[in-house]
Scaffold this motif. Structure first.
Motif, PDB file in Angstrom:
ATOM      1  N   HIS A 174       0.821  -1.212   0.000  1.00  0.00           N
ATOM      2  CA  HIS A 174       0.000   0.000   0.000  1.00  0.00           C
ATOM      3  C   HIS A 174       0.848   1.252   0.000  1.00  0.00           C
ATOM      4  N   TRP A 175       2.178   1.092  -0.166  1.00  0.00           N
ATOM      5  CA  TRP A 175       3.060   2.250  -0.197  1.00  0.00           C
ATOM      6  C   TRP A 175       3.059   2.896  -1.581  1.00  0.00           C
ATOM      7  N   ALA A 176       3.106   2.067  -2.603  1.00  0.00           N
ATOM      8  CA  ALA A 176       3.323   2.580  -3.958  1.00  0.00           C
ATOM      9  C   ALA A 176       2.037   3.118  -4.575  1.00  0.00           C
ATOM     10  N   ASP A 177       2.167   4.286  -5.262  1.00  0.00           N
ATOM     11  CA  ASP A 177       1.069   4.793  -6.092  1.00  0.00           C
ATOM     12  C   ASP A 177       0.997   4.019  -7.398  1.00  0.00           C
ATOM     13  N   PHE A 178       2.165   3.526  -7.825  1.00  0.00           N
ATOM     14  CA  PHE A 178       2.248   2.970  -9.169  1.00  0.00           C
ATOM     15  C   PHE A 178       3.355   1.922  -9.200  1.00  0.00           C
ATOM     16  N   LEU A 179       3.139   0.861  -9.980  1.00  0.00           N
ATOM     17  CA  LEU A 179       4.148  -0.178 -10.136  1.00  0.00           C
ATOM     18  C   LEU A 179       4.600  -0.244 -11.595  1.00  0.00           C
ATOM     19  N   ALA A 180       5.879  -0.275 -11.795  1.00  0.00           N
ATOM     20  CA  ALA A 180       6.440  -0.547 -13.118  1.00  0.00           C
ATOM     21  C   ALA A 180       7.143  -1.893 -13.002  1.00  0.00           C
ATOM     22  N   ILE A 181       6.647  -2.854 -13.759  1.00  0.00           N
ATOM     23  CA  ILE A 181       7.054  -4.251 -13.577  1.00  0.00           C
ATOM     24  C   ILE A 181       7.760  -4.754 -14.818  1.00  0.00           C
ATOM     25  N   ASP A 182       8.809  -5.511 -14.618  1.00  0.00           N
ATOM     26  CA  ASP A 182       9.534  -6.186 -15.694  1.00  0.00           C
ATOM     27  C   ASP A 182       9.312  -7.684 -15.491  1.00  0.00           C
ATOM     28  N   LEU A 183       8.730  -8.349 -16.494  1.00  0.00           N
ATOM     29  CA  LEU A 183       8.267  -9.722 -16.273  1.00  0.00           C
ATOM     30  C   LEU A 183       8.508 -10.576 -17.507  1.00  0.00           C
ATOM     31  N   PRO A 184       9.229 -11.685 -17.365  1.00  0.00           N
ATOM     32  CA  PRO A 184       9.335 -12.612 -18.500  1.00  0.00           C
ATOM     33  C   PRO A 184       7.990 -13.271 -18.755  1.00  0.00           C
ATOM     34  N   GLU A 185       7.682 -13.519 -20.007  1.00  0.00           N
ATOM     35  CA  GLU A 185       6.380 -14.083 -20.365  1.00  0.00           C
ATOM     36  C   GLU A 185       6.138 -15.422 -19.677  1.00  0.00           C
ATOM     37  N   GLU A 186       7.202 -16.188 -19.496  1.00  0.00           N
ATOM     38  CA  GLU A 186       7.025 -17.503 -18.864  1.00  0.00           C
ATOM     39  C   GLU A 186       6.673 -17.397 -17.382  1.00  0.00           C
ATOM     40  N   ARG A 187       6.780 -16.204 -16.796  1.00  0.00           N
ATOM     41  CA  ARG A 187       6.428 -16.012 -15.391  1.00  0.00           C
ATOM     42  C   ARG A 187       5.107 -15.252 -15.251  1.00  0.00           C
TER      43      ARG A 187
END
Lengths: 247, 225
Positions: free
Chosen positions: B148-161
């Motif tokens: 609940h800290w973040a206003d926004f998430l920028a995520i880096d994600l491999p498709e297999e995950r």
């Protein structure tokens, strides 16, 4: 030959599955001139992507499995017909028919479309001459029919279908299998320069028949186009080389 | 389609892998989350290059790069391609989430104008080397404490995950789904052919990472799960 006036000038086109559903005028090879554009495979209804989609490289090639996803014939026509009509080169609709009835339905709808100049029928790699004949008959109509023969059964089918009412044969990617790092085999279509010698031999053999042959498979150098034409191909198709941004 | 000639100027072991300094025109440098398709002379297929750092005459491409790339190697480049990160202007607390092996593709977000007014924290699956000293970093497992800290998430994600998004959904709940996800996948056709290898479910539809992404809205991806 046939009643149709379908000319490929220059005698080079893309293979189905290589450039999407409508020609992009800014592709470097289109600037140099393609003699026709072949759409991605189109099925009657929507096809979702395969569960396990994969692209695995091997020496001189790669295996690709996607399941031929497409939104279905109605959606493809709705989205791309205007583009087809505005294209100066023949547009060839590649069809994936599960049955003769489906093929007939799709062909009838495409015949009403200005801008589609021919049909290319895709065959499974276990297709028999009888099954192919049935699909060919279902596709007969106003549009010339190109029959795409899977490379591994191309000679068998080609020699059996010499009197079939088709405008030409083309050659489709063979299927193969590879070991996955996590275990088990994956299966898919094979592409890459390693296929050229086999594709060339098959083209040369089929070109001795009465049905014109559009050679394809592993063309990765411009002089290989001339080699295919020299052994008797009436035109050639380029596949994954088009993803290299040039030769 | 804009195709230019580029070159591998340097190869570096940085950000947990093998990265490459690419010399190219400025107009070819991808924005954060976008990619540039790169083809070497001997390659059968191109590979996507993502921005790790902008440079004066090109960019540092994030790892991994092909093992046969060496300094001086000429490349054919097409790009920038795809949809990159577009962060809202009013966020105060940004969580960078590296759910794959490297956070390199997220680091350019630290150097934007946004970063001057925003608290930024990195959460990563594995410890990340070569981080800016001013960037706080925590293991991915601690994300639940900061949900609940973040206003926004920028995520880096491999498709297999992609399945990990279900865990994230459980952590965030339904009210805190503000973010974007850079999804990594093989992209053999580089957006040219709609080959379907990079297809990913988004909402009720299938999208192509190469042309509809690689950055997608987090809420849309969670809708699939």
């Amino acid at each position: 030959m046939p009643k149709y006036d379908l000319v490929f000038a220059p005698p080079v086109m893309n293979a189905a599955g290589s450039l999407g559903f409508s020609p992009k005028s800014h592709h470097p090879l289109l600037q140099g001139g393609l003699g026709a554009f072949v759409t991605n495979p189109i099925s009657l209804g929507q096809r979702t992507p395969a569960n396990q989609r994969i692209c695995m490289e091997f020496d001189r090639g790669f295996l690709l499995h996607s399941g031929h996803p497409n939104p279905g014939l109605s959606s493809v026509i709705r989205r791309y017909a205007a583009s087809w009509q505005g294209t100066r080169i023949p547009v060839i609709a590649h069809l994936l028919g599960q049955s003769a009835q489906e093929v007939q339905q799709m062909v009838r709808r495409l015949e009403r479309r200005v801008g589609v100049s021919a049909i290319e029928l895709g065959l499974a790699n276990d297709c028999t001459p009888a099954a192919a004949s049935e699909l060919i008959q279902a596709a007969q109509g106003e549009l010339p029919v190109i029959l795409r023969l899977p490379l591994e059964i191309a000679i068998m089918l080609g020699e059996a279908l010499q009197v079939a009412p088709v405008y030409a044969f083309s050659l489709g990617a063979p299927r193969g299998s590879m070991n996955q790092a996590k275990g088990g085999l994956v299966h898919g279509r094979l592409y890459g320069p390693g296929l050229f010698p086999l594709a060339l031999a098959i083209t040369e053999r089929l070109a001795k028949g009465v049905v014109p042959v559009i050679g394809a498979g592993g063309i990765y150098q411009p002089d290989q186009i001339e080699t295919m034409l020299a052994v008797g191909a009436t035109a050639v198709q380029l596949d994954a080389v088009l993803w290299r941004l040039g030769w | 389609m804009r195709i230019v000639e580029g070159r591998v100027r340097e190869v570096r072991e940085i950000y947990g892998g093998r990265a490459a300094v690419i010399a190219c025109p400025a107009r070819s440098v991808p924005a954060p989350g976008q990619y540039c398709l790169a083809v070497s002379e001997q390659a059968i297929l191109g590979i996507p290059l993502f921005l790790a750092e902008s440079l004066s005459d090109g960019f540092l491409a994030s790892p991994p790069i092909p093992s046969d790339w060496q300094p001086g190697m000429p490349l054919r480049l097409s790009g920038p391609l795809g949809k990159g990160f577009h962060l809202p202007q009013n966020i105060l607390r940004l969580a960078l989430v590296a759910a794959g092996d490297s956070a390199a593709c997220l680091l350019p977000l630290v150097n934007t104008d946004l970063a001057k007014q925003t608290a930024i924290t990195l959460f990563s699956k594995i410890p990340q080397p070569d981080l800016p000293v001013y960037l706080e970093a925590y293991p991915l497992t601690s994300l639940s404490e900061f949900s609940h800290w973040a206003d926004f998430l920028a995520i880096d994600l491999p498709e297999e995950r992609m399945g990990w998004l279900e865990e994230l959904h459980a952590i965030l709940g339904q009210t805190n789904l503000h973010g974007q996800v850079l999804v990594h996948s093989a992209m053999p056709c580089g957006g040219l052919g709609a080959c379907g290898v990079c297809a990913v479910p988004v909402g009720r539809k299938w999208k192509l990472i190469c042309s509809d992404g690689p950055v997608f809205d987090l809420a849309s991806l969670l809708e699939r799960s």
